[in-house]
Design a protein around this motif. Sequence first.
Motif, PDB file in Angstrom:
ATOM      1  N   UNK A   1       0.832  -1.204   0.000  1.00 27.60           N
ATOM      2  CA  UNK A   1       0.000   0.000   0.000  1.00 27.60           C
ATOM      3  C   UNK A   1       0.866   1.254   0.000  1.00 27.60           C
ATOM      4  N   UNK A   2       1.961   1.242   0.744  1.00 32.19           N
ATOM      5  CA  UNK A   2       2.857   2.406   0.770  1.00 32.19           C
ATOM      6  C   UNK A   2       3.501   2.635  -0.587  1.00 32.19           C
ATOM      7  N   UNK A   3       3.877   1.540  -1.262  1.00 35.34           N
ATOM      8  CA  UNK A   3       4.546   1.672  -2.552  1.00 35.34           C
ATOM      9  C   UNK A   3       3.624   2.267  -3.617  1.00 35.34           C
ATOM     10  N   UNK A   4       2.341   2.022  -3.509  1.00 34.29           N
ATOM     11  CA  UNK A   4       1.386   2.538  -4.488  1.00 34.29           C
ATOM     12  C   UNK A   4       1.054   4.009  -4.263  1.00 34.29           C
ATOM     13  N   UNK A   5       1.441   4.511  -3.119  1.00 32.17           N
ATOM     14  CA  UNK A   5       1.040   5.862  -2.736  1.00 32.17           C
ATOM     15  C   UNK A   5       2.131   6.868  -3.095  1.00 32.17           C
ATOM     16  N   UNK A   6       1.762   7.903  -3.843  1.00 35.51           N
ATOM     17  CA  UNK A   6       2.724   8.940  -4.195  1.00 35.51           C
ATOM     18  C   UNK A   6       2.823  10.041  -3.144  1.00 35.51           C
ATOM     19  N   UNK A   7       2.023   9.928  -2.093  1.00 36.05           N
ATOM     20  CA  UNK A   7       2.137  10.853  -0.967  1.00 36.05           C
ATOM     21  C   UNK A   7       3.220  10.322  -0.037  1.00 36.05           C
ATOM     22  N   UNK A   8       4.424  10.806  -0.174  1.00 39.30           N
ATOM     23  CA  UNK A   8       5.553  10.277   0.593  1.00 39.30           C
ATOM     24  C   UNK A   8       5.526  10.717   2.055  1.00 39.30           C
ATOM     25  N   UNK A   9       4.568  11.557   2.407  1.00 45.84           N
ATOM     26  CA  UNK A   9       4.433  11.958   3.803  1.00 45.84           C
ATOM     27  C   UNK A   9       3.505  11.032   4.581  1.00 45.84           C
ATOM     28  N   UNK A  10       2.991   9.992   3.928  1.00 48.02           N
ATOM     29  CA  UNK A  10       2.104   9.053   4.612  1.00 48.02           C
ATOM     30  C   UNK A  10       2.913   8.292   5.666  1.00 48.02           C
ATOM     31  N   UNK A  11       2.523   8.372   6.941  1.00 47.49           N
ATOM     32  CA  UNK A  11       3.353   7.783   7.995  1.00 47.49           C
ATOM     33  C   UNK A  11       3.122   6.290   8.188  1.00 47.49           C
ATOM     34  N   UNK A  12       4.206   5.560   8.349  1.00 46.63           N
ATOM     35  CA  UNK A  12       4.151   4.186   8.800  1.00 46.63           C
ATOM     36  C   UNK A  12       3.982   4.199  10.318  1.00 46.63           C
ATOM     37  N   UNK A  13       3.494   3.124  10.902  1.00 43.72           N
ATOM     38  CA  UNK A  13       3.425   3.046  12.356  1.00 43.72           C
ATOM     39  C   UNK A  13       4.841   3.132  12.937  1.00 43.72           C
ATOM     40  N   UNK A  14       5.007   3.865  14.056  1.00 44.99           N
ATOM     41  CA  UNK A  14       6.353   4.216  14.540  1.00 44.99           C
ATOM     42  C   UNK A  14       7.296   3.035  14.748  1.00 44.99           C
ATOM     43  N   UNK A  15       6.781   1.893  15.174  1.00 46.21           N
ATOM     44  CA  UNK A  15       7.658   0.750  15.467  1.00 46.21           C
ATOM     45  C   UNK A  15       8.304   0.167  14.226  1.00 46.21           C
ATOM     46  N   UNK A  16       7.837   0.586  13.035  1.00 42.53           N
ATOM     47  CA  UNK A  16       8.333  -0.007  11.788  1.00 42.53           C
ATOM     48  C   UNK A  16       8.981   1.018  10.865  1.00 42.53           C
ATOM     49  N   UNK A  17       9.213   2.229  11.354  1.00 42.43           N
ATOM     50  CA  UNK A  17       9.812   3.271  10.521  1.00 42.43           C
ATOM     51  C   UNK A  17      11.320   3.066  10.378  1.00 42.43           C
TER      52      UNK A  17
END
Length: 533
Positions: free
Chosen positions: A517-533
Motif C-alpha cells: 500500500x505504501x509503494x502505491x502511494x505517491x504521498x511520501x508523507x504518509x506515515x508508517x506506524x512508529x515501530x516499523x519506521x
Amino acid sequence: MKKIIIIAILAIAFSSCSGFIEEENLSNVTAETFYNTEEGFNALVNANYNQLREIYGDDAYVFCGGTDLYSDGRESGPEGLMQYSQLNSSSEGVDQLYRSCYKAIQTANTALYYANITGQTSNLDQLIGEVKYLRANAYFLLVQTYGGVGIVTDYITSPQLEFERNEASEVYEVIIQDLQDALTTVSDGAFTGRVNKRAVQHLFAKVYLTRAYEGYGDSTDFDTAAAYAEDAIAGQALTIPFAELWFPGNELNAETIFSVQFDAASVSTNPTELGHKQANWFGPYLGGSEVAGSAGYRTYTLLPTDFALELFTEEDERYDATFMTEALWRYYADFDGNNPTGDVRHFYVPQWMTQAEVDAYALLHPEAEIHDYGTYGAAVVSLDYQTIPAKKFDDPTAPYENDGRVSTRDIVLSRLAETYLIAAEAYLNTNPGLGLQRLNAVRERAGLSTPLTTYNIDDVLDERGRELFGEYHRWFDLKRTGKLVERAVAHNYLIETGNFSGANGELKILRPIPQSALDLNQNRDFPQNPAYQ
C-alpha cells in the motif's frame, strides 16, 4: 469529513479478484442498469455479505497468532504474526485484513452509492443499515489492527495516486456514525443470517469498550459499552449446553447473534476455495485422506499452549467440548456429534486425572497411546497426534484438501456469552457488582459451581480464553486491554520480550501498514506506524 481516496482499494478491486471486477465495473452499462433495479440492488447487498467470507475465511494468524493461547507446533505460521521478531511491513499476512477490509469497504460504498439512485422499495432503508454495519465492522478491524487508516466513504471509479492517513479517533467516529444509522433501520427480528438490531448492539458495545482504553476515548465509553451490551442481551439467559452450541450444523442457534454464512450449495462451484479454513486450525494432523473415512486437514500451527489447557478445571464442561481428549481412528467416518465412535488411538490425560484413573483407562484401551498431562501442548514439536487436537470447529462434511478452504460451517462472530463477557469487562470499570453477575453467569453455564466474589481484567481474559477458544478474538482482546506483551511473553514458548522491540523505542503492538500500500502511494508523507519506521 475529508474526502480521502485510497489507492490500495483500487489495487484490490481492479487486480485481485476478476469476479469482483465483473460485478462492480461501472463502465459496464448492463451492470449499472442492473444495480438500479430492486433485484440488482439486492444482489449488491448480498455481495457485501459475501465479503465477510473473504475477511474471515482464509488464514487465522492475524486473529489468533502471537498470543497466549496458540503457538506453532511441528509446522510454523508466518514468523512475524506468530512471533513478532521478524514483523515488518512486508511480512507474510500483514496485508490480509488491509486488503480484505478495504475491498469490503469499497463494496459497501458501491451499494450506498446505488442506494441513492435505485428504485425505492419498502426495505431499502433496512438494506442500507445492513451495509453500514458491514462497513463499520471492516473499519473496526482496520483501526484495531493498524491504528489510524485512510477513511473512504465515496464510491471510487478511477485510481487515485495519493492518499492520506486519518487519525484513529476519526476512524472511530465513522464506525460509530455507521452503527448509529444501522441501529435505527435494521430488522428487530431474530437472526436468520442478516444483520439485525442485536448484532448492531453487540458490535456497538465492543467498539465503545475498545475505544474506552484509548487516550482519545470518551470518559463515558465503558458505561456506553455496558449499556449496549445489556441491550443486546435483552434479558436472555445462557441456557444452551456449551457442547450443543458447537454441534456441527447448529451454529444458527438461539444464542448466535451474528455469523458468516456458509453452506455446501453456495461453494459447490469451487468446493476447495469458497469455503473457509476455521476447521484447519488448533490441532495436529489426524490422519487425513489415508485414514478410513478421512479426517480433515490440520495445519500443525495455532496449537493450544500449555496455558490454554491449564485454564480449564475438571468441572468445566467446555474442556471436553473444545478439545479431543480421545483421538479416534475413524473420527469423521463414525462421526456422531460430540461423541464419535471408533477405536481410540490416542488419549490426552487431563490435568485432573489421578495416576490410578490413568492406569484404569489404559487397561480398558490397550490400543491407545497415552499422552501424560504436560506433554501435549504446542511446544511439543514431534510427530502426528503428539499435540492435543481441538474439535470445536470440526466439519465432518468437509472434503480432505491440503490447506484448502473446505469447511462450510458458519463462522460465529458474535454470540450471547461474549456479550455477557463484554458487559463484565465494561462493568469492571463502572459497576463491578453487575459485572460479577455477568461473568458468573458464563461460568455457571459451563458447570463451574463456585462463583467468583471479586474479579479483575485477568479474570475476564481467562474466561474469554475458556469460552471463546478459537473464535478469532484473542489478538484483539489482548491488544485492547494492554495485555498483549505481558501474556504472550508469559505463556507463548516462542515469544520473548525483545521480540516486541521495534524502531524508535516503540513496541510492535499495532501491525505495520503493508508495504504494498505504501509503494502505491505517491504521498511520501504518509506515515508508517512508529515501530516499523
